[in-house]
Design a protein around this motif. Sequence first.
Motif, mmCIF file in Angstrom:
data_model
loop_
_atom_site.group_PDB
_atom_site.id
_atom_site.type_symbol
_atom_site.label_atom_id
_atom_site.label_comp_id
_atom_site.label_asym_id
_atom_site.label_seq_id
_atom_site.Cartn_x
_atom_site.Cartn_y
_atom_site.Cartn_z
ATOM 1 N N LYS A 158 104.715 39.626 27.053
ATOM 2 C CA LYS A 158 104.682 40.872 26.353
ATOM 3 C C LYS A 158 105.241 40.573 24.859
ATOM 4 O O LYS A 158 104.625 41.360 24.012
ATOM 5 N N TYR A 159 106.281 39.930 24.447
ATOM 6 C CA TYR A 159 106.604 39.712 23.248
ATOM 7 C C TYR A 159 106.739 38.251 23.020
ATOM 8 O O TYR A 159 107.381 37.454 23.751
ATOM 9 N N ILE A 160 106.627 37.755 21.818
ATOM 10 C CA ILE A 160 107.040 36.751 21.157
ATOM 11 C C ILE A 160 107.733 36.968 19.826
ATOM 12 O O ILE A 160 107.396 37.202 18.938
ATOM 13 N N PHE A 161 108.894 36.561 20.134
ATOM 14 C CA PHE A 161 109.931 37.145 18.883
ATOM 15 C C PHE A 161 109.983 36.047 18.103
ATOM 16 O O PHE A 161 110.355 34.792 18.394
ATOM 17 N N SER A 162 110.246 36.252 16.579
ATOM 18 C CA SER A 162 110.434 35.393 15.634
ATOM 19 C C SER A 162 110.934 35.944 14.476
ATOM 20 O O SER A 162 110.351 36.880 13.779
ATOM 21 N N HIS A 163 112.166 35.840 14.066
ATOM 22 C CA HIS A 163 112.908 36.609 12.710
ATOM 23 C C HIS A 163 112.027 36.125 11.718
ATOM 24 O O HIS A 163 111.556 36.946 10.563
ATOM 25 N N SER A 164 111.769 34.743 11.448
ATOM 26 C CA SER A 164 111.231 34.217 10.041
ATOM 27 C C SER A 164 109.536 34.475 9.953
ATOM 28 O O SER A 164 109.216 34.547 8.816
ATOM 29 N N ASN A 193 105.623 39.968 12.419
ATOM 30 C CA ASN A 193 104.120 40.222 11.838
ATOM 31 C C ASN A 193 103.098 39.447 11.561
ATOM 32 O O ASN A 193 102.079 39.818 11.106
ATOM 33 N N GLU A 194 103.507 38.049 11.772
ATOM 34 C CA GLU A 194 102.340 37.199 11.267
ATOM 35 C C GLU A 194 101.607 36.954 12.966
ATOM 36 O O GLU A 194 102.357 36.703 13.998
ATOM 37 N N PRO A 195 100.436 36.724 12.747
ATOM 38 C CA PRO A 195 99.581 36.089 14.104
ATOM 39 C C PRO A 195 100.326 34.777 14.679
ATOM 40 O O PRO A 195 100.591 33.797 13.706
ATOM 41 N N LEU A 196 100.412 34.447 15.705
ATOM 42 C CA LEU A 196 100.667 33.282 16.365
ATOM 43 C C LEU A 196 99.826 32.064 16.002
ATOM 44 O O LEU A 196 100.676 30.925 15.758
ATOM 45 N N SER A 197 98.590 32.336 15.715
ATOM 46 C CA SER A 197 97.718 31.158 15.324
ATOM 47 C C SER A 197 97.831 30.786 13.783
ATOM 48 O O SER A 197 97.700 29.714 13.433
ATOM 49 N N GLN A 229 101.155 38.293 18.288
ATOM 50 C CA GLN A 229 101.614 38.409 16.987
ATOM 51 C C GLN A 229 103.091 38.445 17.082
ATOM 52 O O GLN A 229 103.934 38.915 18.015
ATOM 53 N N PHE A 230 103.859 37.556 16.153
ATOM 54 C CA PHE A 230 105.061 37.555 16.334
ATOM 55 C C PHE A 230 106.056 38.978 15.827
ATOM 56 O O PHE A 230 105.177 39.610 15.158
ATOM 57 N N VAL A 231 106.954 39.064 16.525
ATOM 58 C CA VAL A 231 107.517 40.545 16.384
ATOM 59 C C VAL A 231 108.953 40.244 16.077
ATOM 60 O O VAL A 231 109.684 39.293 16.598
ATOM 61 N N SER A 232 109.758 41.357 15.242
ATOM 62 C CA SER A 232 111.148 41.162 15.113
ATOM 63 C C SER A 232 111.854 41.623 16.403
ATOM 64 O O SER A 232 111.740 42.698 16.724
ATOM 65 N N ILE A 233 112.793 41.195 16.701
ATOM 66 C CA ILE A 233 113.736 41.383 17.925
ATOM 67 C C ILE A 233 114.519 42.586 17.646
ATOM 68 O O ILE A 233 114.946 43.481 18.198
ATOM 69 N N GLU A 234 115.134 42.637 16.159
ATOM 70 C CA GLU A 234 115.721 43.669 15.522
ATOM 71 C C GLU A 234 115.034 45.004 15.542
ATOM 72 O O GLU A 234 115.572 46.159 16.044
#
Length: 341
Positions: free
Chosen positions: A30-36, A39-43, A55-60
């Motif tokens: 459901k989620y792939i979190f990355s701070h850095s 909002n970027e696509p995983l690819s 798409q990467f999302v911010s956990i905060e």
Amino acid sequence: MIEVGIVGGSGYGAVELIRLLQHHPEVTIKYIFSHSKANEPLSHTFPHLNHLTYQFVSIEETTVDCDVVFFATPSNVSKHLAPRFLEQGIKVIDLSGDFRLKNRDLYQQFYGEEAAPQALLDEAHYSIAEWSSIKEANLIANPGCFPTATLLGLHPLVEEQLIDLKSIIVDAKTGVSGAGRSLAQHVHYAEMNENLSAYAIGKHKHKPEIEQYLSGIAGQHVGVTFTPHLIPMTRGILATIYVNLNKKMTVEALYNLYRDKYSNDNFVRIRDIGEFPKTKEVYGSNYCDIGVYVDESNNQAIIVSVIDNLVKGASGQAIQNLNKVFNLEQMTGLNQLPVYP
């Protein structure tokens, strides 16, 4: 379906979780979190996953609503964030070392950071999947890669009180992916190619983890001599374990012991007498292959244990632990054959 989130989404552990969970019939990511990379696509980070639309999302910035969160992060991250999810009733499977050691002073000594609160450490279940009972667990400390290979190799001997507990020597070698994706001089191509090096002798963070587990089985303190080595390959761990036996044994007796102990465990494969595993033979899989030998003249046993450090040593075992918690067959989503050659 079991909905999961992955924290630390741009690392090797996370991308291996993604690869394996794509084949899990009971799980959806459901989620792939990355701070850095929020909002970027995983690819953009992993072009080989161009066909996936995550798409990467911010956990905060995300209101998290799922069943399980995996932490595929370096140490000193999950201990700060995990309580938030546990309070929401979300199970946590932590692939870092933040919850492995019960002794806070040991964590600070070997990790160089303040440990998690003792209440969280007491709640955490350290889970070598073949040996643990975690059906009611909410917080799982996934074992390290070196400890997984080592403890699967040693557990039967310690449990049956067959060895001198002061004699354990572990000579272990790992591929460079165990160091993660962060840049460091010792993993530069020119530094490691055509090179073999021992490192962190006497102070590797997996040493107290191995000793804690074995001490729990033995009912007394167990110390080990543990020396890790870095070798110029991408994946794999080979642990050669030397122990003095406290009774006369033949290799046939030792082999039968291991076959009996792991007879119901699909992911541990005991090699025939005289046959010893190679890292290539478990590459990309959740298998641990073990070969045994007895030096009868010196009354010593030698155990060779191999795993893929990113699968059985990290993400694969984490999924195996998820399967245990949700009462699924342990091989669910993990029945990939090793990649060979």
